[in-house]
Design an enzyme around this catalytic site. Structure first.
Site, PDB file in Angstrom:
ATOM      1  N   ASP A   1      34.848  29.444  51.190  1.00  0.00           N
ATOM      2  CA  ASP A   1      33.945  28.606  50.405  1.00  0.00           C
ATOM      3  C   ASP A   1      32.534  28.806  50.960  1.00  0.00           C
ATOM      4  OD1 ASP A   1      33.200  26.460  48.695  1.00  0.00           O
ATOM      5  OD2 ASP A   1      35.134  25.519  49.063  1.00  0.00           O
TER       6      ASP A   1
ATOM      7  N   ASP B   1      30.033  27.430  46.020  1.00  0.00           N
ATOM      8  CA  ASP B   1      30.031  25.997  45.727  1.00  0.00           C
ATOM      9  C   ASP B   1      28.762  25.587  44.985  1.00  0.00           C
ATOM     10  OD1 ASP B   1      31.125  23.239  46.338  1.00  0.00           O
ATOM     11  OD2 ASP B   1      29.123  23.062  47.185  1.00  0.00           O
TER      12      ASP B   1
ATOM     13  N   GLU C   1      31.724  28.083  41.242  1.00  0.00           N
ATOM     14  CA  GLU C   1      32.111  26.749  40.803  1.00  0.00           C
ATOM     15  C   GLU C   1      31.189  26.398  39.646  1.00  0.00           C
ATOM     16  OE1 GLU C   1      30.912  23.310  42.864  1.00  0.00           O
ATOM     17  OE2 GLU C   1      32.671  22.175  42.285  1.00  0.00           O
TER      18      GLU C   1
ATOM     19  N   HIS D   1      40.406  19.977  45.061  1.00  0.00           N
ATOM     20  CA  HIS D   1      40.086  18.871  45.972  1.00  0.00           C
ATOM     21  C   HIS D   1      39.101  17.870  45.357  1.00  0.00           C
ATOM     22  CE1 HIS D   1      36.875  21.684  46.101  1.00  0.00           C
ATOM     23  NE2 HIS D   1      36.112  20.806  46.723  1.00  0.00           N
ATOM     24  N   ASP D   2      38.562  18.184  44.189  1.00  0.00           N
ATOM     25  CA  ASP D   2      37.643  17.241  43.519  1.00  0.00           C
ATOM     26  C   ASP D   2      38.340  16.476  42.404  1.00  0.00           C
ATOM     27  OD1 ASP D   2      35.481  17.994  45.087  1.00  0.00           O
ATOM     28  OD2 ASP D   2      34.896  19.593  43.719  1.00  0.00           O
TER      29      ASP D   2
ATOM     30  N   ASP E   1      44.111  21.472  60.858  1.00  0.00           N
ATOM     31  CA  ASP E   1      43.303  22.468  61.560  1.00  0.00           C
ATOM     32  C   ASP E   1      43.819  23.876  61.306  1.00  0.00           C
ATOM     33  OD1 ASP E   1      45.567  22.599  63.288  1.00  0.00           O
ATOM     34  OD2 ASP E   1      44.784  20.865  64.391  1.00  0.00           O
TER      35      ASP E   1
ATOM     36  N   ASP F   1      48.236  19.364  60.971  1.00  0.00           N
ATOM     37  CA  ASP F   1      47.511  19.068  62.211  1.00  0.00           C
ATOM     38  C   ASP F   1      48.332  19.579  63.386  1.00  0.00           C
ATOM     39  OD1 ASP F   1      46.088  17.976  64.291  1.00  0.00           O
ATOM     40  OD2 ASP F   1      46.853  15.936  63.979  1.00  0.00           O
TER      41      ASP F   1
ATOM     42  N   ASP G   1      45.210  15.062  66.422  1.00  0.00           N
ATOM     43  CA  ASP G   1      44.027  14.204  66.211  1.00  0.00           C
ATOM     44  C   ASP G   1      43.983  13.619  64.795  1.00  0.00           C
ATOM     45  OD1 ASP G   1      43.320  16.371  64.694  1.00  0.00           O
ATOM     46  OD2 ASP G   1      41.405  16.755  65.689  1.00  0.00           O
TER      47      ASP G   1
HETATM   48  C1  NOJ Z   1      31.497  20.847  44.913  1.00  0.00           C
HETATM   49  C2  NOJ Z   1      32.638  20.678  45.869  1.00  0.00           C
HETATM   50  O1  NOJ Z   1      33.804  21.149  45.254  1.00  0.00           O
HETATM   51  C3  NOJ Z   1      32.690  19.217  46.210  1.00  0.00           C
HETATM   52  O2  NOJ Z   1      33.830  18.890  46.952  1.00  0.00           O
HETATM   53  C4  NOJ Z   1      31.452  18.864  46.959  1.00  0.00           C
HETATM   54  O3  NOJ Z   1      31.438  17.480  47.206  1.00  0.00           O
HETATM   55  C5  NOJ Z   1      30.200  19.250  46.165  1.00  0.00           C
HETATM   56  N1  NOJ Z   1      30.298  20.558  45.592  1.00  0.00           N
HETATM   57  C6  NOJ Z   1      29.001  19.251  47.043  1.00  0.00           C
HETATM   58  O4  NOJ Z   1      29.088  20.362  47.903  1.00  0.00           O
END
Ligand code: NOJ
Length: 581
Positions: A130, A232, A286, A352-353, A61, A53, A57
């Site tokens: 993305d 995505d 993805e 990130h998932d 960024d 950051d 905030d």
């Molecule tokens: C896959 C993304 O990797 C995930 O983070 C997102 O929540 C879902 N697609 C919906 O876009």
């Protein structure tokens, strides 16, 4: 080398590190057939909200990333994949886009983006964007128009089901608190479809106008000079919205019903013709579909669709209850074999998932965190496929320990919790599983130093910093020759210097070994042997006679213990040998 005596070979890590560094700048002019820059790329994934950051905030960024470009360069990675940075109301942290041609306010401006891209290119780092076009935000102008009246020109940009036709056929929503993918909208007395949250209405890909809009957006970014696109949720873009009933319980296996529906390959071929073939950009989907056949159709070169895909079977292995190394070997080996001749895949253990790599696949205790993270990084960076390394995994960042639902920020966790409550699930178990596997674990702020908030922000971080930042952070690890960070740098150097690690044929060794994942990579006269002890116990593996002439390329301990013709591996020891043939 004579291995008939018990011996301990002390190999100097420093010597190896030195010889690696000497060769660092050597270029390889690849004589390899079908060599591509995106196969040789080492991708570093940045979740921009959590990286750095610059304005206090509490949200990362683009200027923050710019400040750290030299750090990123020092990692030896060659590309960055940025999670979405477009304007968004942030129902799903940017995966709900309300303007595809502008930058999210919290992240900065288009001028910041342009200087980020320029700074990356100056450093020979490529940028993968993305592209989130299975759905948009409900705050996108297209959707505002679409929902405003049934005869609006944008009506068919989304999937609508008029209420007078009765209840729409049940579809499951991954993020909805009730699990229902059809949302009733009183403005036009109709339901719209959202496979994800209700603020993420699904775009109607069967409408050629939608497709053209998307290609134009992609060209807008490609014209700016971006080097690739990650699509995505794209395996769900083509939809069967009318088939009256999927079998009961289909949602537990929704990929079988949602992925790769009719029309998808046509859309990808069109996208390839319109966008990918016009620029030197890479493309990655993805999801790899329901089976190998689907995955081949996505990525085989002669299909002219995509360059590669992320297959989830691997990353789905670790469960709250643990996982079995044999399964890991089987899964990664079968995917490798399947794509040995045609097609190409991504290699990753986190994103990130997912929760943090070391907490799912390794051992995040004080004793083993460092060794096991080094082992996992050795794995990712020595497999065939393009490696994707998630920010913070180069340091060994771990899961955070949330125990109350109020601490979670992720829409999937919050809505999943509500759904579980309404369905009467065992909530104690639910919370344990969330604590292990929640996406928020993988999204805590990057740990730069041991000052307040780990040097991530001067404000209040949007998600708490993991308390272990005092020990796990860039500044301290930079100064420690044996840190996870410096091991990561050695691994990227090795991969870049040794095409065998990129293109070499992969062969599993000792498939039944319960602790050690061993494999060879072979390219022409080059051979690497990779030994990874996934256990917290010492474990042995026999070396074949023909591997007698070996030297160490990298080792996460300072020595290697040979015992007769075996290697006695320490807990989480990871070694790569060069084998003379
Ligand atoms: C896959 C993304 O990797 C995930 O983070 C997102 O929540 C879902 N697609 C919906 O876009």
């Amino acid at each position: 080398m004579n291995r008939s005596f018990i011996k301990v070979m002390i190999c100097s890590f420093f010597l190896i590190a030195f010889s690696c560094r000497e060769k660092q700048d050597e270029k390889h002019d690849s004589p390899i057939e079908n060599a591509k820059w995106w196969k040789e790329a080492i991708v570093y994934q940045i979740y921009p909200r959590s990286f750095k950051d610059s304005d206090g905030d509490g949200v990362g960024d683009l200027q923050g990333i710019i400040q750290e470009l030299d750090y990123i360069k020092s990692l030896g990675v060659t590309a960055i994949w940025l999670n979405p940075i477009y304007t968004s109301p942030n129902a799903d942290n940017g995966y709900d886009v309300s303007d595809y041609r502008d930058i999210m306010k919290e992240f900065g401006t288009m001028a910041d983006f342009d200087s980020l891209l320029a700074g990356m290119h100056q450093r020979d780092i490529k940028l993968v964007m993305d592209i989130v076009v299975n759905h948009s935000s409900d705050e996108h102008e297209w959707f505002k128009q679409s929902r405003s009246s049934r005869d609006n020109p944008y009506r068919d940009y989304y999937h609508w089901w008029p209420a007078e036709k009765g209840e729409p056929p049940y579809r499951y929503s991954l993020f909805d608190a009730k699990g229902d993918a059809w949302q009733y909208d009183s403005i036009t007395d109709a339901y719209y479809l959202h496979y994800f949250a209700k603020k993420q209405p699904d775009l109607n890909w069967s409408n050629p106008k939608v497709r053209q809009e998307v290609y134009d957006i992609m060209k807008f970014w490609a014209d700016k000079g971006v080097d690739g696109f990650r699509l995505d949720a794209f395996q769900f873009a083509a939809k069967n919205t009318t088939y009256p009933k999927f079998p009961d319980g289909f949602e537990s296996d929704f990929i079988q019903y949602y992925a790769m529906q009719d029309g998808l390959h046509g859309y990808l071929k069109e996208m390839n013709e319109e966008v990918f073939s016009q620029y030197d950009v890479m493309s990655v989907a993805e999801g790899a579909g329901r089976n190998f056949e689907d995955a081949h159709k996505l990525v085989d070169q002669n299909r002219n669709e995509l360059n590669m895909a992320y297959a989830f079977e691997g990353v789905d292995i670790p469960k709250y209850e643990g996982y079995d190394l044999k399964t890991m070997k089987d899964v990664f080996t079968k995917w490798d074999k399947e794509f040995a001749e045609d097609g190409w895949l991504s290699i990753f253990l986190a994103n990130h998932d997912q929760a943090r790599m070391v907490s799912r696949w390794g051992n995040d205790s004080d004793e083993f965190r460092s060794a096991s993270t080094k082992l996992l990084n050795t794995f990712i960076l020595s497999m065939r496929g393009t490696p994707y390394c998630y920010y913070g995994d180069e340091l060994g960042m771990t899961n955070i320990d949330f125990d109350s639902i109020s601490q979670y920020q992720d829409i999937a966790a919050i809505n999943g919790y509500q759904k579980a409550v309404s369905e009467g699930e065992d909530m104690e178990l639910f919370m344990k599983k969330l604590n292990f596997g929640s996406r928020d674990n993988g999204r805590t702020p990057m740990q730069w130093n041991n000052s307040e908030h780990a040097g991530f922000t001067n404000g209040k971080p949007w998600l708490p910093v993991n308390d272990n930042y005092v020990d796990i952070n860039v500044e301290d690890e930079n100064a420690d020759q044996n840190s996870v960070l410096n091991h990561f740098r050695e691994m990227t150097r090795l991969r870049k210097q040794n095409p065998v690690l990129v293109y070499g044929v992969y062969e599993l060794v000792a498939p039944e070994h319960p602790d050690i994942y061993a494999y060879t990579r072979i390219l022409d006269d080059k051979m690497a042997l990779i030994l990874l002890n996934f256990s917290e116990e010492t474990s042995e593996i026999k070396l074949k006679d023909e591997w007698d002439n070996h030297s160490i390329l990298i080792n996460n301990y300072s020595d290697v213990e040979f015992f007769e013709n075996s290697v006695k591996m320490r807990p989480y020891q990871a070694i790569i040998f060069n084998i003379e043939r």
